[in-house]
Design a protein around this motif. Sequence first.
Motif, PDB file in Angstrom:
ATOM      1  N   ALA B   4      45.219  53.411  36.216  1.00  0.00           N
ATOM      2  CA  ALA B   4      46.412  52.837  35.590  1.00  0.00           C
ATOM      3  C   ALA B   4      46.549  53.322  34.155  1.00  0.00           C
ATOM      4  O   ALA B   4      47.662  53.578  33.681  1.00  0.00           O
ATOM      5  CB  ALA B   4      46.335  51.314  35.627  1.00  0.00           C
ATOM      6  N   ASP B   5      45.418  53.478  33.465  1.00  0.00           N
ATOM      7  CA  ASP B   5      45.485  53.966  32.082  1.00  0.00           C
ATOM      8  C   ASP B   5      45.978  55.411  32.048  1.00  0.00           C
ATOM      9  O   ASP B   5      46.707  55.811  31.142  1.00  0.00           O
ATOM     10  CB  ASP B   5      44.112  53.868  31.413  1.00  0.00           C
ATOM     11  CG  ASP B   5      43.691  52.417  31.252  1.00  0.00           C
ATOM     12  OD1 ASP B   5      44.578  51.589  30.972  1.00  0.00           O
ATOM     13  OD2 ASP B   5      42.504  52.112  31.453  1.00  0.00           O
ATOM     14  N   VAL B   6      45.528  56.182  33.041  1.00  0.00           N
ATOM     15  CA  VAL B   6      46.027  57.560  33.127  1.00  0.00           C
ATOM     16  C   VAL B   6      47.546  57.531  33.288  1.00  0.00           C
ATOM     17  O   VAL B   6      48.278  58.283  32.630  1.00  0.00           O
ATOM     18  CB  VAL B   6      45.388  58.310  34.319  1.00  0.00           C
ATOM     19  CG1 VAL B   6      45.957  59.715  34.428  1.00  0.00           C
ATOM     20  CG2 VAL B   6      43.882  58.345  34.169  1.00  0.00           C
ATOM     21  N   GLY B   7      48.021  56.614  34.151  1.00  0.00           N
ATOM     22  CA  GLY B   7      49.468  56.484  34.357  1.00  0.00           C
ATOM     23  C   GLY B   7      50.189  56.232  33.050  1.00  0.00           C
ATOM     24  O   GLY B   7      51.189  56.892  32.734  1.00  0.00           O
ATOM     25  N   TYR B   8      49.654  55.295  32.265  1.00  0.00           N
ATOM     26  CA  TYR B   8      50.288  54.967  30.989  1.00  0.00           C
ATOM     27  C   TYR B   8      50.227  56.167  30.039  1.00  0.00           C
ATOM     28  O   TYR B   8      51.207  56.495  29.376  1.00  0.00           O
ATOM     29  CB  TYR B   8      49.600  53.752  30.365  1.00  0.00           C
ATOM     30  CG  TYR B   8      50.316  53.233  29.146  1.00  0.00           C
ATOM     31  CD1 TYR B   8      51.528  52.555  29.278  1.00  0.00           C
ATOM     32  CD2 TYR B   8      49.801  53.424  27.867  1.00  0.00           C
ATOM     33  CE1 TYR B   8      52.198  52.085  28.164  1.00  0.00           C
ATOM     34  CE2 TYR B   8      50.470  52.958  26.745  1.00  0.00           C
ATOM     35  CZ  TYR B   8      51.671  52.291  26.903  1.00  0.00           C
ATOM     36  OH  TYR B   8      52.341  51.831  25.808  1.00  0.00           O
ATOM     37  N   SER B  66      45.605  47.788  44.147  1.00  0.00           N
ATOM     38  CA  SER B  66      44.887  47.569  42.885  1.00  0.00           C
ATOM     39  C   SER B  66      45.542  46.406  42.154  1.00  0.00           C
ATOM     40  O   SER B  66      46.372  46.600  41.270  1.00  0.00           O
ATOM     41  CB  SER B  66      44.952  48.827  42.024  1.00  0.00           C
ATOM     42  OG  SER B  66      44.534  49.925  42.773  1.00  0.00           O
ATOM     43  N   PHE B  67      45.137  45.192  42.539  1.00  0.00           N
ATOM     44  CA  PHE B  67      45.831  44.004  42.044  1.00  0.00           C
ATOM     45  C   PHE B  67      45.653  43.749  40.552  1.00  0.00           C
ATOM     46  O   PHE B  67      46.291  42.877  39.991  1.00  0.00           O
ATOM     47  CB  PHE B  67      45.410  42.767  42.841  1.00  0.00           C
ATOM     48  CG  PHE B  67      45.816  42.840  44.278  1.00  0.00           C
ATOM     49  CD1 PHE B  67      47.130  43.157  44.621  1.00  0.00           C
ATOM     50  CD2 PHE B  67      44.893  42.619  45.295  1.00  0.00           C
ATOM     51  CE1 PHE B  67      47.517  43.241  45.945  1.00  0.00           C
ATOM     52  CE2 PHE B  67      45.278  42.702  46.623  1.00  0.00           C
ATOM     53  CZ  PHE B  67      46.582  43.008  46.953  1.00  0.00           C
ATOM     54  N   GLN B  68      44.722  44.511  39.942  1.00  0.00           N
ATOM     55  CA  GLN B  68      44.574  44.305  38.504  1.00  0.00           C
ATOM     56  C   GLN B  68      45.816  44.777  37.750  1.00  0.00           C
ATOM     57  O   GLN B  68      46.106  44.310  36.653  1.00  0.00           O
ATOM     58  CB  GLN B  68      43.326  45.020  37.966  1.00  0.00           C
ATOM     59  CG  GLN B  68      42.944  44.442  36.618  1.00  0.00           C
ATOM     60  CD  GLN B  68      41.853  45.231  35.919  1.00  0.00           C
ATOM     61  OE1 GLN B  68      41.285  46.163  36.484  1.00  0.00           O
ATOM     62  NE2 GLN B  68      41.554  44.850  34.694  1.00  0.00           N
ATOM     63  N   VAL B  69      46.539  45.711  38.376  1.00  0.00           N
ATOM     64  CA  VAL B  69      47.796  46.151  37.777  1.00  0.00           C
ATOM     65  C   VAL B  69      48.847  45.080  38.077  1.00  0.00           C
ATOM     66  O   VAL B  69      49.085  44.752  39.230  1.00  0.00           O
ATOM     67  CB  VAL B  69      48.232  47.513  38.363  1.00  0.00           C
ATOM     68  CG1 VAL B  69      49.554  47.959  37.763  1.00  0.00           C
ATOM     69  CG2 VAL B  69      47.153  48.547  38.140  1.00  0.00           C
ATOM     70  N   LEU B 151      46.256  43.192  34.223  1.00  0.00           N
ATOM     71  CA  LEU B 151      45.982  41.770  34.053  1.00  0.00           C
ATOM     72  C   LEU B 151      44.558  41.620  33.515  1.00  0.00           C
ATOM     73  O   LEU B 151      43.704  42.461  33.775  1.00  0.00           O
ATOM     74  CB  LEU B 151      46.103  41.056  35.399  1.00  0.00           C
ATOM     75  CG  LEU B 151      47.516  41.014  35.997  1.00  0.00           C
ATOM     76  CD1 LEU B 151      47.453  40.556  37.444  1.00  0.00           C
ATOM     77  CD2 LEU B 151      48.416  40.113  35.180  1.00  0.00           C
ATOM     78  N   PRO B 152      44.292  40.542  32.772  1.00  0.00           N
ATOM     79  CA  PRO B 152      42.945  40.368  32.215  1.00  0.00           C
ATOM     80  C   PRO B 152      41.881  40.208  33.306  1.00  0.00           C
ATOM     81  O   PRO B 152      40.738  40.638  33.140  1.00  0.00           O
ATOM     82  CB  PRO B 152      43.063  39.099  31.368  1.00  0.00           C
ATOM     83  CG  PRO B 152      44.369  38.490  31.688  1.00  0.00           C
ATOM     84  CD  PRO B 152      45.236  39.529  32.289  1.00  0.00           C
ATOM     85  N   GLU B 153      42.257  39.574  34.425  1.00  0.00           N
ATOM     86  CA  GLU B 153      41.287  39.430  35.510  1.00  0.00           C
ATOM     87  C   GLU B 153      41.835  40.061  36.775  1.00  0.00           C
ATOM     88  O   GLU B 153      43.040  40.226  36.931  1.00  0.00           O
ATOM     89  CB  GLU B 153      41.008  37.949  35.764  1.00  0.00           C
ATOM     90  CG  GLU B 153      40.053  37.355  34.750  1.00  0.00           C
ATOM     91  CD  GLU B 153      40.095  35.832  34.766  1.00  0.00           C
ATOM     92  OE1 GLU B 153      40.362  35.266  35.847  1.00  0.00           O
ATOM     93  OE2 GLU B 153      39.889  35.246  33.706  1.00  0.00           O
ATOM     94  N   PRO B 155      42.939  39.720  40.365  1.00  0.00           N
ATOM     95  CA  PRO B 155      43.230  38.729  41.406  1.00  0.00           C
ATOM     96  C   PRO B 155      42.730  39.238  42.760  1.00  0.00           C
ATOM     97  O   PRO B 155      42.630  40.447  42.977  1.00  0.00           O
ATOM     98  CB  PRO B 155      44.759  38.641  41.400  1.00  0.00           C
ATOM     99  CG  PRO B 155      45.221  39.416  40.215  1.00  0.00           C
ATOM    100  CD  PRO B 155      44.145  40.375  39.870  1.00  0.00           C
ATOM    101  N   THR B 156      42.405  38.281  43.650  1.00  0.00           N
ATOM    102  CA  THR B 156      41.892  38.713  44.956  1.00  0.00           C
ATOM    103  C   THR B 156      43.021  39.087  45.917  1.00  0.00           C
ATOM    104  O   THR B 156      42.813  39.827  46.873  1.00  0.00           O
ATOM    105  CB  THR B 156      41.060  37.591  45.603  1.00  0.00           C
ATOM    106  OG1 THR B 156      41.821  36.381  45.502  1.00  0.00           O
ATOM    107  CG2 THR B 156      39.739  37.426  44.907  1.00  0.00           C
ATOM    108  N   GLU B 157      44.217  38.557  45.666  1.00  0.00           N
ATOM    109  CA  GLU B 157      45.327  38.842  46.572  1.00  0.00           C
ATOM    110  C   GLU B 157      46.611  38.941  45.763  1.00  0.00           C
ATOM    111  O   GLU B 157      46.722  38.324  44.690  1.00  0.00           O
ATOM    112  CB  GLU B 157      45.427  37.717  47.617  1.00  0.00           C
ATOM    113  CG  GLU B 157      46.509  37.898  48.664  1.00  0.00           C
ATOM    114  CD  GLU B 157      46.374  39.200  49.450  1.00  0.00           C
ATOM    115  OE1 GLU B 157      46.877  40.227  48.959  1.00  0.00           O
ATOM    116  OE2 GLU B 157      45.768  39.180  50.531  1.00  0.00           O
ATOM    117  N   GLY B 158      47.560  39.729  46.264  1.00  0.00           N
ATOM    118  CA  GLY B 158      48.825  39.883  45.556  1.00  0.00           C
ATOM    119  C   GLY B 158      49.872  38.895  46.038  1.00  0.00           C
ATOM    120  O   GLY B 158      49.709  38.262  47.079  1.00  0.00           O
TER     121      GLY B 158
END
Lengths: 113, 662
Positions: B4-8, B66-69, B151-153, B155-158
């Motif tokens: 995701a950082d690469v994307g940004y 990748s639910f962190q995004v 997201l800071p954490e 999540p297990t599901e979207g």
Amino acid sequence: MSIALFFVLAIVAAAVIVQPLLPGSRATSYPLPSGRGQSRSARPSSRVTESQGPACAGCGAPVKLDDRFCVRCGATLGEAQETVCAACGTMMSADDQFCRKCGTRVTTTEAQQ
Amino acid sequence: MILADVGYGVLLLTLAAAVWAAAAALMGTWRRRPELIVSARNALLVTACLSTVSAALLLILLFSHSFQVQYVYEHVSSYLKPAYVLAAFWAGLEGSQLLWLWMLAVFTGILVLRRPTWDRDLRPYAIVFLALTQAFFALLLVVVSNPFHLLPEIPTEGISLNPLLQNFWMIVHPPIVFASYALWTIPAAYALSALVAGRLDATWLRGTRAWTVAAWATLGVGILVGGWWAYLELGWGGYWAWDPVENSSLIPFLVGTALVHSVIIQERRDMFRAWNAVLAVLTFLLTVFATFVTRSGLIQSVHAFAESPIGYYYLGYMLVVLAVAVGLLLARTRELKGAGQLGDLLSREFIFLIVNLLLLGLAGAVMLGTLWPTVTESVRGVAASLTKESYNRFAGPLGLLLLSLLGICPLVEWRQTSMRRLARGLWVQALAAAITALLLVLFGDWPLTAVLAFAIAAFVAGTVVLQLGQGIVTRMRTAHENPFAATARAISRNRRRYGAQIIHLAVVLIVMGIVGSQARQVEVTVPLSKGETIDVEGYTLAYRGFTYQSLEENGNKLRNEAVLDVYRGERLVATMSPERNRHSNVDGSVTEVALRSTLKEDLYIVLASLESDGLAAFQVIVTPLVLWLWIGGMVLIVGTLVALWPSRSRKMAELQEREVPA
């Protein structure tokens, strides 16, 4: 891995952008606009074919410049000549001497005969 | 550093490259340094590649859950079907923004790949505008709507995709609309370039014709596909509700329609130079306005699902472009005067002018109606919105007037036409209209307004068929060609004209669909128990069975459906099963319509409610001729392809052009 991907992209992008600015690049042949406000006539085409004149936009039959109707299909040509270039199909107006797209010379049907 | 950082990071690079492209093109033109313009061109090729990379990265993140995004978390879940994961890409603000940038960058890339020919004087300025527009979108993505935000954490599901968007047409509708928005940027860029360079003859119009026509047709198809989605998914039996977001895509379409027609006047009669430049810029601005309306929360709408400060950025951008365009117009008043003069009242240019004014009037009225709630709220404190009926009241008559002109215009000549000659050319169509009206009055029970509309449609169809047939029949007769060869040769001789006629035919079909569906829709809501039947409009519906799942957690979706056998007389014609499902990510039920389409009419069944004992309420809607709307849409695509397909002779002409050293 991700960092590597990012840096490869950045370096390639920078190289592509900077390359034309390096001495010895062939970019100097790229066409520049002519000066502001000057009207520049269109570049003539390399080949001018003589044999084809204006054609009826409806059926493609050759017509004369001052015809009001197409002799073949009867379509109204109008005073401003609804004609197309017989070589490439581009719309033309009555006073055009050359097709603006392919450079074909417009000759009237009398001239052909 | 994760993906995701690469994307940004790639978005930041895109922004930098776009800004460099604008600056280098400007400098290169000013200082007359071709290598700077080449560098600008390369920078635009770079933005095309980089935005493709960021789009691909977002897609990878979506598919890999990748639910962190945050964007991934909000729009997909592990149980979402892969096809809808694709739809999730453009389901939200950030994704659709990225889609827009990507499309714009790719189209710009295609444009700059070709060496300048006719646009040698205009290309650098067009590059500046296109690059700045790309920079604007990239800036938005970097600053306010970052699709790669983490997201800071984890999540297990979207949350997953809104079930209303889980529809095939939602996979295709947004890309089509954004493609058209991106395409409209190119004519606008050249209009502004022509103003800057003071070259306002028809050259820029001819050169951008393919882009303009493609943009116009894509927008038309996008709007139709949106309507098809609404028809299938929203369950109220209609395809168009004059919703602000629908309106806001219709407005640029109407203005763009005015443009594709007034272009012809400038090409043929050298008139309306300023008008065409204004229309091209205006259409582009209206596509931005459409997004502004959707995203700003300015207008409450079922579509306006995202409210964010991004609206103000759009507003700012629109005002800047508008100010630049107005400034250029004022500076170029001398060059804007064309040579041509308006002909007789009965001349083609005059009718084109009327068509233009009608289209603009209609666009203005729709715009006013769309903004009406906002206006009334700021003046009186209470938002009053226009009903569907009040829109129909002005759009109907104006539309029919436009349609009638479509039937007359091809027969009117440039400069002037005598009334007698026009009348002579119109009798076949008039006869077709009269017969249609007579048949409908005698054998159908249509309201009078619908009869009138169908008669006008028949009139226009007559004109179009005659125009199409004339050349073909003559070729058959004089050149002794068979009908297929004659058709193919006539069309390939003048694709532009025949393409336009085919598109006009599509308009007739679409009008047929609209009039039929608006004039005589029948709607019945009935409660039925299992085994009962009901008769609606000649159909007998027998409620045969149902599936009812209780509300205990059962994956993400509970599927409740009723099964109906549909008879015409004694004959079983279809088995239809409308659904009423529950999804874990929304409150309430979401209906899935059951539909049986024929050329004559659509049978449309919504499961309005379903009890555990099988007692169900069905909303049954029979709408005539709706299928013709979508058929018209396909004919429109065919017509556009005919008009735009590169012909062999044109390709040869281009080759010749290329052989000449610059």
